[in-house]
Design an enzyme around this catalytic site. Structure first.
Site, PDB file in Angstrom:
ATOM      1  N   PRO A 256       0.838  -1.207   0.000  1.00 36.35           N
ATOM      2  CA  PRO A 256       0.000   0.000   0.000  1.00 36.35           C
ATOM      3  C   PRO A 256       0.872   1.255   0.000  1.00 36.35           C
ATOM      4  O   PRO A 256       1.828   1.332   0.761  1.00 36.35           O
ATOM      5  CB  PRO A 256      -0.786  -0.111   1.310  1.00 36.35           C
ATOM      6  CG  PRO A 256      -0.691  -1.545   1.718  1.00 36.35           C
ATOM      7  CD  PRO A 256       0.610  -2.041   1.176  1.00 36.35           C
ATOM      8  N   GLU A 257       0.546   2.221  -0.848  1.00 35.74           N
ATOM      9  CA  GLU A 257       1.333   3.452  -0.929  1.00 35.74           C
ATOM     10  C   GLU A 257       0.578   4.575  -0.210  1.00 35.74           C
ATOM     11  O   GLU A 257      -0.473   4.338   0.379  1.00 35.74           O
ATOM     12  CB  GLU A 257       1.655   3.731  -2.407  1.00 35.74           C
ATOM     13  CG  GLU A 257       2.355   2.502  -3.030  1.00 35.74           C
ATOM     14  CD  GLU A 257       2.967   2.689  -4.410  1.00 35.74           C
ATOM     15  OE1 GLU A 257       3.353   3.803  -4.747  1.00 35.74           O
ATOM     16  OE2 GLU A 257       3.076   1.677  -5.132  1.00 35.74           O
TER      17      GLU A 257
ATOM     18  N   LYS B 224       3.641   6.257   4.593  1.00 36.24           N
ATOM     19  CA  LYS B 224       2.982   4.963   4.751  1.00 36.24           C
ATOM     20  C   LYS B 224       2.640   4.660   6.210  1.00 36.24           C
ATOM     21  O   LYS B 224       2.203   3.562   6.533  1.00 36.24           O
ATOM     22  CB  LYS B 224       3.874   3.861   4.177  1.00 36.24           C
ATOM     23  CG  LYS B 224       4.134   4.042   2.677  1.00 36.24           C
ATOM     24  CD  LYS B 224       5.062   2.958   2.157  1.00 36.24           C
ATOM     25  CE  LYS B 224       5.446   3.253   0.714  1.00 36.24           C
ATOM     26  NZ  LYS B 224       6.430   2.271   0.215  1.00 36.24           N
TER      27      LYS B 224
ATOM     28  N   ASN C 107       6.276   1.050  -5.241  1.00 36.80           N
ATOM     29  CA  ASN C 107       6.722   0.589  -6.551  1.00 36.80           C
ATOM     30  C   ASN C 107       5.853   1.053  -7.721  1.00 36.80           C
ATOM     31  O   ASN C 107       6.357   1.246  -8.819  1.00 36.80           O
ATOM     32  CB  ASN C 107       6.822  -0.943  -6.533  1.00 36.80           C
ATOM     33  CG  ASN C 107       8.004  -1.424  -7.324  1.00 36.80           C
ATOM     34  OD1 ASN C 107       9.001  -0.712  -7.435  1.00 36.80           O
ATOM     35  ND2 ASN C 107       7.890  -2.609  -7.901  1.00 36.80           N
TER      36      ASN C 107
ATOM     37  N   ARG D 275      14.251  -3.954  -7.010  1.00 36.41           N
ATOM     38  CA  ARG D 275      12.823  -4.127  -7.288  1.00 36.41           C
ATOM     39  C   ARG D 275      12.547  -3.764  -8.742  1.00 36.41           C
ATOM     40  O   ARG D 275      13.214  -2.928  -9.321  1.00 36.41           O
ATOM     41  CB  ARG D 275      11.990  -3.286  -6.330  1.00 36.41           C
ATOM     42  CG  ARG D 275      12.160  -3.804  -4.910  1.00 36.41           C
ATOM     43  CD  ARG D 275      11.215  -3.172  -3.931  1.00 36.41           C
ATOM     44  NE  ARG D 275       9.824  -3.339  -4.258  1.00 36.41           N
ATOM     45  CZ  ARG D 275       8.860  -2.620  -3.670  1.00 36.41           C
ATOM     46  NH1 ARG D 275       9.166  -1.704  -2.788  1.00 36.41           N
ATOM     47  NH2 ARG D 275       7.609  -2.817  -3.984  1.00 36.41           N
TER      48      ARG D 275
END
Ligand SMILES: [Zn+2]
Length: 269
Positions: free
Chosen positions: A2-3, A53, A163, A256
């Site tokens: 979750p961003e 976050k 991401n 990533r």
């Protein structure tokens, strides 16, 4: 993961659902947060704040509930009592108009305001808290020698980016993910901040990361798009760029995956 839009949206919706200044029923069906829940049970919330976050629930008796969803943490918001919580439910908070369930968080602790301040001091500016963090963002970014694609995941540079946003923000600003942060022009840095403010606000409102201009996919509004149609590069390797039709490329930056368009985001010289 979750961003930032998820934490801010939850702070807003949960404050509405639980109500402020009225006593809440708090418990931990899973048992792993029983001691913390006992401290909070029967007390009232003063405010719920999101910072990147992280979420900080301020209680009227002075304690702070600190939550970070991590990779798999999830909230469920239910009107009334909601269904019977599962045994994985770490936290249940029942208030005025509904109930919040939390499962799988990376952090769920009761802390004091000093400890909260220590967490916040380590974070970079959050584009959803204030649009005026651009200068601080530029200062923090300029100290990084790592590629901008990696720096955007560093929460001390900008708080709330994960991401999906890092890939989309770099596409929207035409910056290659491997550009060294210290090599960005002032205009590029300013554009990155401005775009972050815009995109995170839209995602907070919609409840999902939708960055595509609806005209580019023949749609009428962003709300009618989904994760497949609503992003420019994220998980679109091998597919044509929505602007120039060049194939989207997958690379790894900061261990990533990140996607970019080789034409819209030219590799730095
Ligand atoms: Zn392109």
């Amino acid at each position: 993961m979750p961003e930032g839009h998820v934490t801010h949206r939850n702070a807003r919706l949960q404050a509405d659902l639980l109500g402020l200044n009225g006593p809440l029923d708090v418990n931990s069906p899973q048992g792993r947060f029983s001691d913390g829940a006992a401290l909070l049970d029967g007390h009232a919330l003063e405010s719920i704040e999101a910072y990147g976050k992280h979420m900080f629930y301020h209680w009227t008796m002075g304690q702070v509930l600190h939550i970070h969803l991590g990779l798999i943490g999830k909230f469920q918001l239910h009107p009334g009592d909601g269904p019977t919580p599962t045994e994985n439910t770490r936290l249940v908070m029942k208030g005025q108009d509904g109930t919040v369930f939390l499962a799988g968080p990376m952090i769920c602790n009761v802390i004091n305001p000093d400890e909260e301040a220590t967490v916040i001091a380590k974070l970079g500016p959050d584009p959803l808290r204030s649009a005026r963090g651009g200068r601080k963002f530029a200062e923090r970014l300029a100290t990084k020698r790592i590629p901008v694609g990696a720096a955007l995941l560093d929460q001390s540079v900008m708080a709330g980016i994960g991401n999906v946003f890092r890939a989309e923000l770099l596409f929207l600003t035409g910056i290659h993910p491997n550009t060294p942060s210290s090599a960005l022009t002032d205009a590029q840095t300013a554009a990155l901040w401005k775009q972050s403010v815009t995109e995170l606000r839209i995602a907070e409102e919609i409840g999902d990361i939708i960055t595509v201009n609806p005209r580019h996919v023949g749609a009428r509004s962003r709300k009618s798009l989904n994760r497949e149609t609503g992003v420019y590069v994220y998980k679109r390797d091998g597919l044509p760029c929505r602007i120039c039709e060049t194939e989207i490329v997958l690379e790894e930056v900061a261990s990533r995956k990140i996607w970019h368009c080789p034409r819209c985001q030219p590799r730095p010289a």
